[in-house]
Design a protein around this motif. Structure first.
Motif, mmCIF file in Angstrom:
data_model
loop_
_atom_site.group_PDB
_atom_site.id
_atom_site.type_symbol
_atom_site.label_atom_id
_atom_site.label_comp_id
_atom_site.label_asym_id
_atom_site.label_seq_id
_atom_site.Cartn_x
_atom_site.Cartn_y
_atom_site.Cartn_z
ATOM 1 N N GLU A 181 0.800 -1.218 0.000
ATOM 2 C CA GLU A 181 0.000 0.000 0.000
ATOM 3 C C GLU A 181 0.837 1.274 0.000
ATOM 4 O OE1 GLU A 181 -2.586 -0.221 3.331
ATOM 5 O OE2 GLU A 181 -1.058 -1.052 4.647
ATOM 6 N N ARG A 182 2.078 1.206 0.417
ATOM 7 C CA ARG A 182 2.955 2.375 0.369
ATOM 8 C C ARG A 182 3.790 2.427 -0.902
ATOM 9 N NH1 ARG A 182 5.314 2.912 6.576
ATOM 10 N NH2 ARG A 182 3.270 3.136 7.606
ATOM 11 N N GLY A 183 3.526 1.505 -1.822
ATOM 12 C CA GLY A 183 4.260 1.495 -3.071
ATOM 13 C C GLY A 183 5.626 0.873 -2.977
ATOM 14 N N THR A 184 5.894 0.164 -1.876
ATOM 15 C CA THR A 184 7.185 -0.482 -1.693
ATOM 16 C C THR A 184 7.076 -1.977 -1.998
ATOM 17 O OG1 THR A 184 6.714 -0.779 0.663
ATOM 18 C CG2 THR A 184 7.964 1.180 0.022
ATOM 19 N N SER B 69 6.136 4.124 -12.799
ATOM 20 C CA SER B 69 6.539 4.773 -11.557
ATOM 21 C C SER B 69 7.814 4.106 -11.070
ATOM 22 C CB SER B 69 5.439 4.663 -10.487
ATOM 23 O OG SER B 69 5.171 3.302 -10.191
ATOM 24 N N GLU B 70 8.502 4.764 -10.179
ATOM 25 C CA GLU B 70 9.770 4.241 -9.683
ATOM 26 C C GLU B 70 9.536 3.408 -8.428
ATOM 27 O OE1 GLU B 70 13.240 6.740 -8.072
ATOM 28 O OE2 GLU B 70 13.635 6.615 -10.240
ATOM 29 N N VAL B 71 10.093 2.199 -8.423
ATOM 30 C CA VAL B 71 9.997 1.295 -7.281
ATOM 31 C C VAL B 71 11.414 0.947 -6.847
ATOM 32 C CG1 VAL B 71 9.227 -0.971 -6.475
ATOM 33 C CG2 VAL B 71 7.793 0.354 -8.047
ATOM 34 N N SER B 72 11.653 0.925 -5.547
ATOM 35 C CA SER B 72 12.956 0.542 -5.028
ATOM 36 C C SER B 72 13.012 -0.979 -4.911
ATOM 37 C CB SER B 72 13.206 1.183 -3.658
ATOM 38 O OG SER B 72 14.458 0.795 -3.152
ATOM 39 N N VAL B 73 13.897 -1.588 -5.686
ATOM 40 C CA VAL B 73 14.083 -3.033 -5.646
ATOM 41 C C VAL B 73 15.404 -3.285 -4.930
ATOM 42 C CG1 VAL B 73 14.218 -5.173 -6.969
ATOM 43 C CG2 VAL B 73 12.838 -3.252 -7.817
ATOM 44 N N TRP B 74 15.311 -3.560 -3.628
ATOM 45 C CA TRP B 74 16.496 -3.732 -2.790
ATOM 46 C C TRP B 74 17.481 -2.567 -2.981
ATOM 47 C CZ3 TRP B 74 14.154 -6.469 0.293
ATOM 48 C CH2 TRP B 74 13.523 -7.656 -0.025
ATOM 49 N N ARG B 75 16.967 -1.388 -2.735
ATOM 50 C CA ARG B 75 17.735 -0.133 -2.716
ATOM 51 C C ARG B 75 18.116 0.387 -4.102
ATOM 52 N NH1 ARG B 75 19.679 -3.321 1.193
ATOM 53 N NH2 ARG B 75 21.504 -3.944 -0.024
ATOM 54 N N LEU C 288 6.743 -5.757 -2.071
ATOM 55 C CA LEU C 288 6.093 -6.708 -1.178
ATOM 56 C C LEU C 288 6.520 -8.111 -1.603
ATOM 57 C CD1 LEU C 288 4.000 -7.026 1.148
ATOM 58 C CD2 LEU C 288 2.262 -7.328 -0.632
ATOM 59 N N THR C 289 7.119 -8.861 -0.684
ATOM 60 C CA THR C 289 7.550 -10.219 -0.999
ATOM 61 C C THR C 289 6.940 -11.197 -0.004
ATOM 62 O OG1 THR C 289 9.528 -10.381 0.414
ATOM 63 C CG2 THR C 289 9.774 -9.217 -1.707
ATOM 64 N N ALA C 290 7.128 -12.478 -0.303
ATOM 65 C CA ALA C 290 6.608 -13.529 0.573
ATOM 66 C C ALA C 290 7.326 -13.579 1.911
ATOM 67 C CB ALA C 290 6.704 -14.880 -0.120
ATOM 68 N N ARG C 291 8.462 -12.891 2.042
ATOM 69 C CA ARG C 291 9.109 -12.801 3.346
ATOM 70 C C ARG C 291 8.159 -12.178 4.362
ATOM 71 N NH1 ARG C 291 12.579 -11.624 -0.684
ATOM 72 N NH2 ARG C 291 14.752 -12.322 -0.629
ATOM 73 N N ASP C 292 7.427 -11.164 3.911
ATOM 74 C CA ASP C 292 6.494 -10.448 4.782
ATOM 75 C C ASP C 292 5.053 -10.883 4.587
ATOM 76 O OD1 ASP C 292 8.559 -8.669 5.839
ATOM 77 O OD2 ASP C 292 8.569 -7.799 3.835
ATOM 78 N N GLU C 293 4.729 -11.368 3.398
ATOM 79 C CA GLU C 293 3.358 -11.774 3.108
ATOM 80 C C GLU C 293 3.365 -13.144 2.420
ATOM 81 O OE1 GLU C 293 0.298 -12.748 3.349
ATOM 82 O OE2 GLU C 293 0.184 -10.690 4.090
ATOM 83 N N PRO C 294 3.449 -14.228 3.224
ATOM 84 C CA PRO C 294 3.561 -15.573 2.648
ATOM 85 C C PRO C 294 2.411 -15.968 1.731
ATOM 86 C CG PRO C 294 4.149 -15.600 4.974
ATOM 87 C CD PRO C 294 3.567 -14.243 4.696
ATOM 88 N N ARG C 295 1.259 -15.288 1.850
ATOM 89 C CA ARG C 295 0.127 -15.660 0.993
ATOM 90 C C ARG C 295 0.416 -15.420 -0.480
ATOM 91 N NH1 ARG C 295 -4.618 -12.730 4.335
ATOM 92 N NH2 ARG C 295 -2.861 -11.324 4.726
ATOM 93 N N LEU C 296 1.446 -14.644 -0.785
ATOM 94 C CA LEU C 296 1.832 -14.491 -2.188
ATOM 95 C C LEU C 296 2.196 -15.834 -2.820
ATOM 96 C CD1 LEU C 296 4.028 -11.252 -2.204
ATOM 97 C CD2 LEU C 296 1.878 -11.603 -3.443
ATOM 98 N N LEU C 297 2.672 -16.770 -2.006
ATOM 99 C CA LEU C 297 3.069 -18.076 -2.534
ATOM 100 C C LEU C 297 1.869 -18.888 -3.016
ATOM 101 C CD1 LEU C 297 5.730 -18.971 0.163
ATOM 102 C CD2 LEU C 297 6.176 -18.329 -2.219
ATOM 103 N N ALA C 298 0.660 -18.455 -2.673
ATOM 104 C CA ALA C 298 -0.545 -19.123 -3.164
ATOM 105 C C ALA C 298 -0.921 -18.674 -4.567
ATOM 106 C CB ALA C 298 -1.717 -18.861 -2.204
ATOM 107 N N CYS C 299 -0.254 -17.658 -5.062
ATOM 108 C CA CYS C 299 -0.520 -17.143 -6.411
ATOM 109 C C CYS C 299 0.291 -17.935 -7.421
ATOM 110 C CB CYS C 299 -0.165 -15.662 -6.500
ATOM 111 S SG CYS C 299 -0.292 -14.980 -8.171
ATOM 112 N N VAL C 300 -0.381 -18.474 -8.417
ATOM 113 C CA VAL C 300 0.282 -19.148 -9.528
ATOM 114 C C VAL C 300 0.171 -18.233 -10.743
ATOM 115 C CG1 VAL C 300 0.297 -21.163 -11.039
ATOM 116 C CG2 VAL C 300 -0.270 -21.425 -8.613
#
Length: 271
Positions: free
Chosen positions: A40-43, A84-90, A45-57
């Motif tokens: 929601e902040r435009g940063t 838009s610009e997204v920070s991908v690991w800095r 989002l990975t399964a490290r913080d939101e494991p439910r992403l792993l349910a997406c095929v």
């Protein structure tokens, strides 16, 4: 040695696919990690913080992406034109938004506002210059175009995990599957576990690769992809046997020196 299996992940941090063959491009396997999810902040989002992403095929049919999940009907994604610009690991990277329908679908999956972004030009993101050359590029993988693991190293790690459990009076767990480590290429027949630590260059089929560095592992490897719950392994055991510089290590990162097709069963030669 031979190429045991090939894996790619169309959307970063979602479920992967095993394929019989793949095209190697300078920035990774064709179709691998060209999309990612932002919160929601435009940063990122990975399964490290939101494991439910792993349910997406996420499935690719040519350039067409379809998302499938347990919460909603499948969705065909049509990227827009707004960047838009997204920070991908800095590292700031310009990405294209994939529209409100994809945002609504993903938000329903993860339980927070989320949007899907697309790297329309995979030559846009450079590899860390400390480990790559000036022209090296990477898609939206964590840092490098491909990740390699070996079945010999996983077998040794699973033996260590059983030893750790028995020493602690715990029930030995089932062997960890290779997909916990999210490799692109898995090598069979390496013989010595962790022999890959010493590799500098290799050839898979007709494609040559440079080894950049080992892969330090994070909490993502501890997530059970069936339950989406985090456990202690393999980080607990890697910390005992594979810890250096304050990190734990499993697998190596590769940069292709050229393009080509790799096929399951291809010979692997250390150069």
């Amino acid at each position: 040695m031979k190429l045991g299996s090939i894996h790619f992940y169309p959307v970063k941090s979602t479920a992967g696919h095993e394929v019989a063959a793949a095209e190697v491009e300078p920035w990774g396997l064709a179709g691998d990690r060209r999309y990612l999810v932002v919160g929601e902040r435009g940063t990122l989002l990975t399964a490290r913080d939101e494991p439910r992403l792993l349910a997406c095929v996420a499935r690719l049919d040519g350039d067409e992406l379809t998302l499938t999940g347990p919460h909603a009907p499948p969705l065909r994604v049509v990227p827009g034109t707004v960047r838009s610009e997204v920070s991908v690991w800095r590292t700031p990277v310009e990405l294209t938004d994939c529209g409100d329908a994809a945002a609504e679908w993903l938000s329903g999956l993860v339980g927070q506002r989320a949007r899907l972004k697309w790297l329309d030009d995979p030559a846009r993101r450079p590899v860390d210059p400390a480990y790559g050359r000036a022209g090296d590029r990477v898609s939206l993988a964590d840092g490098y175009p491909l990740l390699l693991t070996t079945t010999a190293s996983l077998a040794r790690l699973n033996d260590w995990i059983v030893e750790t459990a028995l020493e602690r009076g715990e029930e030995p767990p089932k062997p960890l599957p290779m997909h916990r480590f999210r490799p692109n290429v898995v090598i069979d027949g390496a013989g010595t576990p962790f022999a890959e630590d010493e590799w500098k260059r290799l050839r898979v089929g007709e494609v040559e690769f440079r080894v950049t560095k080992g892969c330090d592992r994070c909490v993502l490897t501890t997530i059970d992809t069936a339950t989406y719950q985090k456990g202690k392994e393999p980080i607990r055991t890697l910390a005992r046997h594979r810890r250096r510089d304050g990190k734990v290590w499993f697998g190596i990162n590769l940069i292709p020196d050229g393009r080509g097709r790799i096929v399951q069963g291809d010979p692997v030669t250390i150069l």
